[in-house]
Design a protein around this motif. Structure first.
Motif, PDB file in Angstrom:
ATOM      1  N   TYR A  82       0.242  -1.319  -0.118  1.00  0.00           N
ATOM      2  CA  TYR A  82      -0.731  -0.307  -0.578  1.00  0.00           C
ATOM      3  C   TYR A  82       0.729   1.124   0.011  1.00  0.00           C
ATOM      4  O   TYR A  82       0.953   1.473  -0.355  1.00  0.00           O
ATOM      5  CB  TYR A  82      -1.470  -0.269   1.011  1.00  0.00           C
ATOM      6  CG  TYR A  82      -2.276  -1.259   0.792  1.00  0.00           C
ATOM      7  CD1 TYR A  82      -2.575  -0.647  -0.318  1.00  0.00           C
ATOM      8  CD2 TYR A  82      -1.974  -2.357   1.852  1.00  0.00           C
ATOM      9  CE1 TYR A  82      -3.454  -2.126  -0.481  1.00  0.00           C
ATOM     10  CE2 TYR A  82      -3.296  -3.197   2.175  1.00  0.00           C
ATOM     11  CZ  TYR A  82      -3.271  -3.281   0.960  1.00  0.00           C
ATOM     12  OH  TYR A  82      -4.939  -3.913   0.442  1.00  0.00           O
ATOM     13  N   CYS A  83       0.843   2.464   0.865  1.00  0.00           N
ATOM     14  CA  CYS A  83       1.251   3.143   1.032  1.00  0.00           C
ATOM     15  C   CYS A  83       3.082   3.076   0.910  1.00  0.00           C
ATOM     16  O   CYS A  83       3.750   2.891   0.869  1.00  0.00           O
ATOM     17  CB  CYS A  83       0.539   4.421   2.417  1.00  0.00           C
ATOM     18  SG  CYS A  83       2.092   4.266   3.393  1.00  0.00           S
ATOM     19  N   GLY A 137       6.117   1.966   2.991  1.00  0.00           N
ATOM     20  CA  GLY A 137       6.858   1.413   3.243  1.00  0.00           C
ATOM     21  C   GLY A 137       7.847  -0.009   4.183  1.00  0.00           C
ATOM     22  O   GLY A 137       8.067  -0.270   4.263  1.00  0.00           O
ATOM     23  N   CYS A 138       6.434  -0.396   4.673  1.00  0.00           N
ATOM     24  CA  CYS A 138       6.682  -1.224   5.553  1.00  0.00           C
ATOM     25  C   CYS A 138       6.917  -2.602   5.475  1.00  0.00           C
ATOM     26  O   CYS A 138       6.812  -3.435   4.605  1.00  0.00           O
ATOM     27  CB  CYS A 138       5.229  -1.141   6.813  1.00  0.00           C
ATOM     28  SG  CYS A 138       4.695   0.101   7.538  1.00  0.00           S
ATOM     29  N   GLY A 182      -2.248  -2.558   6.241  1.00  0.00           N
ATOM     30  CA  GLY A 182      -1.068  -4.167   6.347  1.00  0.00           C
ATOM     31  C   GLY A 182      -1.429  -4.883   7.424  1.00  0.00           C
ATOM     32  O   GLY A 182      -1.579  -6.075   6.605  1.00  0.00           O
ATOM     33  N   PRO A 224      -0.087   5.616   7.747  1.00  0.00           N
ATOM     34  CA  PRO A 224      -0.528   5.480   9.509  1.00  0.00           C
ATOM     35  C   PRO A 224       0.933   5.782  10.655  1.00  0.00           C
ATOM     36  O   PRO A 224       0.800   6.063  11.542  1.00  0.00           O
ATOM     37  CB  PRO A 224      -0.791   4.287   9.783  1.00  0.00           C
ATOM     38  CG  PRO A 224      -1.535   4.640   8.157  1.00  0.00           C
ATOM     39  CD  PRO A 224      -0.927   5.324   7.359  1.00  0.00           C
ATOM     40  N   VAL A 225       1.831   4.208   9.939  1.00  0.00           N
ATOM     41  CA  VAL A 225       3.160   4.181  10.373  1.00  0.00           C
ATOM     42  C   VAL A 225       4.042   5.343  11.083  1.00  0.00           C
ATOM     43  O   VAL A 225       4.927   5.108  11.906  1.00  0.00           O
ATOM     44  CB  VAL A 225       3.750   2.663  10.329  1.00  0.00           C
ATOM     45  CG1 VAL A 225       4.707   2.658  10.509  1.00  0.00           C
ATOM     46  CG2 VAL A 225       2.753   1.206  10.159  1.00  0.00           C
TER      47      VAL A 225
HETATM   48  S1  SF4 Z   1       2.016   2.192   7.184  1.00  0.00           S
HETATM   49 FE1  SF4 Z   1       2.711   0.911   6.626  1.00  0.00          FE
HETATM   50  S2  SF4 Z   1       1.287  -1.197   6.679  1.00  0.00           S
HETATM   51 FE2  SF4 Z   1       0.079   0.325   6.707  1.00  0.00          FE
HETATM   52  S3  SF4 Z   1      -0.557   1.004   4.000  1.00  0.00           S
HETATM   53 FE3  SF4 Z   1       1.601   2.013   4.926  1.00  0.00          FE
HETATM   54  S4  SF4 Z   1       3.784   0.872   3.689  1.00  0.00           S
HETATM   55 FE4  SF4 Z   1       1.128  -0.764   4.594  1.00  0.00          FE
END
Ligand code: SF4
Ligand SMILES: Nc1nc2c(c(=O)[nH]1)N[C@H]1C(S)=C(S)[C@@H](COP(=O)(O)OP(=O)(O)OC[C@H]3O[C@@H](n4cnc5c(=O)[nH]c(N)nc54)[C@H](O)[C@@H]3O)O[C@H]1N2
Ligand SMILES: Nc1nc2c(c(=O)[nH]1)N[C@H]1C(S)=C(S)[C@@H](COP(=O)(O)OP(=O)(O)OC[C@H]3O[C@@H](n4cnc5c(=O)[nH]c(N)nc54)[C@H](O)[C@@H]3O)O[C@H]1N2
Ligand SMILES: [Mo]
Length: 868
Positions: free
Chosen positions: A10-11, A14-15, A45, A171-172
């Motif tokens: 997703y965002c 880059g987790c 995530g 969010p992270v």
């Molecule tokens: S914050 Fe991390 S877990 Fe959440 S969408 Fe972005 S990359 Fe994925």
């Protein structure tokens, strides 16, 4: 049990994700060792395991609506593209790609289009997202370099978030900021956004700026810095930039930005006084008809104040998509060549040499909005769309659909069987999705991470780079696309970045070009540059020929959207916490639909009163381009004169739920990025005759005049319906035609209907003059296991579980904790903080993104107590 180390799709944070497959079910957890998230994941995530099912996937190639073999599909694509190129030349072909492709896919697409088809008409959805930021950096540094890291955010004294709702969109990273602020109470956070968003939860200052006016605020800040003796003349164009800022005193800024002058001065004071300051900016800045200038206005204040190129400082454009950065690195935009090279003679010659081609495109290609306009004019006759859904995400989307309908050849590479765009495709290629594909992505802080496969390729789906290489073969370019594995594509890309690069190009990952396949497989997350020549990134040095950083003179301009008596409001659009873009991956996950389940429109209380809008009621919003219907949310967080609606819903999920149907295709003259955040609209209440919830095992045919919103329910069809004409009698007749046994309670618009076949529930429908409250969990259970007693069936007919109190709107999606439960814990059990709520109910204890809402609920009850 093997865990695969991979990266969230997703965002742009880059987790790192650890994925495990047990009996076909995927479970995920955060990767403690990944430097982007150190083990954390947000709700999207965390729900990744729920999105890997094959329901709704495109698994077979097709041509003209018929399933065919890969050979047939690739031959058809090759022949049809060939015919168009032969008759109309390479400029009649275009690719439209995506920041959700892997770097290897992107590299292959760029090489085929620019290098071998020989036109530069390859643009991407990053045009709608990052292109203003790219222009900003290139104008200032001479190269597209994002100078900051997540650690810089944690180590700053002043964190300015402008046009960013990081609490929901990154969010992270936001959670990292929350924690850093707790550990360093001296740290200040400023949020600049016309709305009071969840991100404001930790803000020391929120500037509710008038839409589109940020350049005024930052040009004024430059002026204030200059007046205090900042601003080194060493930067190119510094005198002109200073002069352009000269007349922007606090009063003028305040009037331009619709802010109290004291707030403007206080912000300037904060910025100038802070030893370290970092500005995070995203779509509230980029998606503007003067987005590039806004980016440079931000960069200028960091240059002038010396708050750049050192820890905790700098202009930090947060990227949206998981691989928006990878796309920029390979040259996936029509205005860049490859590996940070440009359409300049030396670069053109170098890339042609490296690729061994004589067909290299010599001039930039069409940018997204122009590209679709050129299809409309019949100049571009073939478009290959990969990993993006332009019929939803481009402005003036109804016009985009018309254009696609008329285009002689539309090829779509997709993972989803049904999207608004793919309905226009002549040729469809099934692509591998997350968990199946294998390659690299680059996050916001220039960190390259591996996405690794841990699931088998389903059906006939193939990797995007493979599909591109096979089409290249059909076009006669097989030798240049003979890779057998994504590792080979990566090595070539890395080698190009270092090819004849003696430090002129910032993007240099030549140090990774010689990795063995095993070493590439094991590659740990790494920030570029990773040069063979052992260079580091010196941010005090520009990459232009004169080697100087540049301050671009900025004259603030307002938005191009103009309110007028017929369209008196400005419509803003963006993300909600739990959905991803056009919902192809998140729209069918029940857990992610709990938070916000249908298009909403946020309205300020005075506007709600003026336009007679009721909270929870429906409204029609319209512009000269189209109309949408949304549920009204009246909130103090909205500025008077502005509305906000999610960008996510579209014709696959709702009737008239698509915001881009309303947005004009106005773009920034330098970056080509659309003004997606501002559209002049009007709004009017709509009170349909009836509203209802329909659940069924299979799709029920519905008359075209009904309004509907598709909801996610496990294995079921669930739609919310409403209309001005009753259809209940027709629905009853339809159920009876199916041979179902019907149980009915009705009076006027109130219809409660259950249909049974051999003791199995087939359909449930509850309608009334307003939307009836139906217990979703109760109904879903009844489809799985039919209630046995007559009394239980009667209870089901009421739509409510009498034995279990309703939990209300879900606030915490991770643990499905509802508003009513939370309010009860506050009012009856005396919870006073979000931490206490977490201890009692678990809400907010996983990803933490509902904490702002928990606090709002705590505050709302506190208010009630004081009033009493
Ligand atoms: S914050 Fe991390 S877990 Fe959440 S969408 Fe972005 S990359 Fe994925
Ligand atoms: N949950 C979720 N997260 C995502 C995504 C998703 O689809 N869902 N998508 C990812 C992608 S691709 C992207 S690009 C990022 C986007 O991340 P963000 O840019 O943070 O998200 P948006 O909600 O589009 O817009 C941010 C804010 O800009 C504000 N804004 C509007 N106009 C103005 C203005 O004139 N000035 C200022 N200062 N602010 C304004 C809006 O009110 C909004 O709160 O999110 C990424 N993360
Ligand atoms: N009004 C308004 N419009 C906006 C925005 C806004 O804030 N407001 N935001 C803009 C921004 S920032 C962005 S990034 C865009 C996003 O807009 P889009 O790119 O159109 O949205 P997605 O839903 O992410 O589309 C990705 C598509 O690729 C498919 N897909 C997923 N993985 C793969 C894969 O591995 N291979 C292939 N071939 N396909 C895959 C998905 O099923 C989906 O259909 O929207 C833009 N439009
Ligand atoms: Mo984006």
């Amino acid at each position: 049990m093997t865990e695969t180390r991979t990266t969230c799709p997703y965002c742009g944070v880059g987790c790192g994700v650890l994925a495990t497959v047990i009996d076909g079910a995927v479970s995920v957890r955060g990767d403690d060792a990944h430097p982007a998230n150190f083990g954390r994941l947000c709700v999207k995530g965390s729900a990744l395991g729920e999105t890997t099912g094959l329901e709704g996937r495109l698994l077979q190639p097709s041509v003209d609506g018929h399933d065919v073999s890969w050979e047939q599909a690739l031959d058809a694509a090759g022949e049809r593209l060939q015919a168009i190129i032969a008759e109309h030349g390479p400029q009649a072909v275009a690719f439209y790609a995506s920041g959700q492709l892997l770097t290897e896919d992107y590299y292959a697409a760029n090489k085929l289009m620019k290098g071998f088809i020989g036109a530069a008409n390859i643009d991407t959805n990053s045009r709608l997202c990052m292109s203003s930021a790219v222009t900003g950096y290139k104008r200032a540094w001479g190269a597209d370099v994002v100078p900051c890291s997540y650690e810089d955010v944690e180590r700053s004294d002043l964190v300015v978030l402008v046009g960013s709702n990081a609490a929901w969109a990154h969010p992270v990273l936001y959670q990292r900021l929350v924690q850093a602020k707790q550990q360093n109470p001296q740290m200040k956070v400023v949020v600049i956004d016309p709305r009071r968003t969840a991100t404001c939860d930790i803000a020391d200052r929120h500037l509710a700026i008038a839409p589109g006016t940020d350049a005024g605020l930052f040009v004024g800040l430059l002026n204030a810095i200059v007046k205090r003796g900042g601003c080194v003349d060493d930067f190119a164009d510094a005198p002109a930039a200073r002069e352009a800022a000269q007349s922007w005193g606090v009063e003028r800024v305040a009037a331009f930005c619709g802010l109290p002058p004291e707030e403007v001065s206080a912000f300037y004071q904060d910025f100038i006084a802070a030893p370290k300051a970092i500005t995070l900016y995203t779509m509230g800045i980029n998606q503007s008809s003067s987005g590039s200038d806004k980016c440079n206005a931000i960069i200028n204040v960091h240059l002038a104040s010396g708050k750049f190129g050192r820890e905790g400082c700098g202009p930090f454009s947060l990227t949206g998509q998981p691989n928006a950065m990878g796309g920029r690195e390979v040259g996936g935009l029509a205005t860049m060549l490859a590996a940070h090279m440009n359409f300049e003679p030396a670069d053109l010659a170098r890339v042609a040499r490296f690729w061994g081609t004589e067909r290299l495109a010599q001039t930039p290609g069409l940018m997204a909005v122009d590209l679709f306009a050129a299809i409309g004019r019949g100049e571009v006759k073939a478009v290959w769309i990969m990993g993006t859904n332009p019929a939803v995400s481009l402005p003036d989307s109804h016009a985009v659909s018309q254009v696609l309908k008329r285009c002689p050849l539309v090829i779509v590479s997709e993972i989803a069987a049904q999207t608004e765009t793919s309905q226009y495709a002549h040729i469809r290629f099934p692509a591998l999705g997350w968990g199946e594909k294998n390659g690299t992505v680059t996050n916001s802080e220039r960190r390259i991470s591996r996405q690794r496969a841990f699931l088998p390729a389903p059906g006939e789906a193939r990797a995007d780079w493979w599909i591109i290489a096979r089409v290249a073969e059909r076009l006669g370019f097989g030798a240049a696309f003979a890779w057998q594995h994504p590792h080979e594509v990566f090595s070539e890309h890395a080698a190009l970045s270092g090819f004849e690069n003696n430090g002129q190009r910032a993007f240099d990952i030549s140090g990774l070009a010689e990795l063995s396949r095993e070493a590439w497989d094991e590659l740990a997350p790494v920030r570029w540059p990773v040069s063979r020549r052992n260079v580091t990134l010196d941010l005090h040095r520009g990459w232009r020929s004169d080697g100087r950083l540049r301050m671009v003179p900025v004259t603030p301009r307002g938005m191009q959207a103009q309110t007028q008596p017929l369209y008196p409001l400005i419509l803003n659009s963006g993300r909600i916490r739990d959905q991803w873009h056009t919902m192809t991956r998140t729209g069918s996950v029940p857990r992610l639909m709990q938070h916000i389940a249908q298009p909403i429109v946020e309205v300020s209380p005075p506007d709600a009163a003026h336009f007679a809008l009721l909270p929870g009621g429906l409204a029609r919003i319209s512009s000269p381009h189209g109309v949408m219907v949304a549920k009204v949310v009246v909130t103090e967080s909205q500025r008077r004169g502005s509305l906000f609606t999610p960008m996510h819903w579209n014709d696959c999920f709702a009737r008239q739920g698509k915001v881009n149907g309303l947005v004009a295709s106005v773009v920034d003259p330098h970056s080509g990025q659309p003004e997606s955040k501002q559209t002049a609209v009007r709004i009017a209440p709509w009170q349909p005759l009836w509203q209802g919830e329909l659940y069924s095992r299979s799709e029920v045919p519905l008359p075209g005049h009904l309004h509907w919103w598709r909801k996610a329910a496990p294995g079921l069809h669930h739609v919310t319906l409403c209309g001005d004409r009753l259809v209940q009698h027709e629905m009853l007749a339809w159920c009876q035609q199916q041979g179902w046994q019907v149980q009915l309670a009705n009076a006027g618009e109130i219809w409660h209907l259950l249909a049974w076949l051999d003791g199995r529930l087939m359909l449930g429908f509850w309608s009334g003059d307003a939307l009836p409250e139906v217990d979703d969990a109760l109904v879903c259970r009844a489809f799985n296991e039919a209630p046995q007693t007559l009394a239980a069936r009667h209870a089901l007919l009421s739509g409510q579980d009498l034995a279990r109190p309703a939990v209300g709107k879900i606030v915490c999606s991770c643990f499905s904790v509802g508003e009513k439960t939370i309010l009860e814990a506050i009012e009856k059990q005396g919870c006073r903080t979000s931490g206490e709520l977490g201890e009692r109910l678990k809400c907010g204890t996983n990803c933490g993104s509902c904490i702002p809402e928990l606090k709002a609920l705590l505050a709302s009850t506190a208010m009630k107590v004081t009033i009493l």
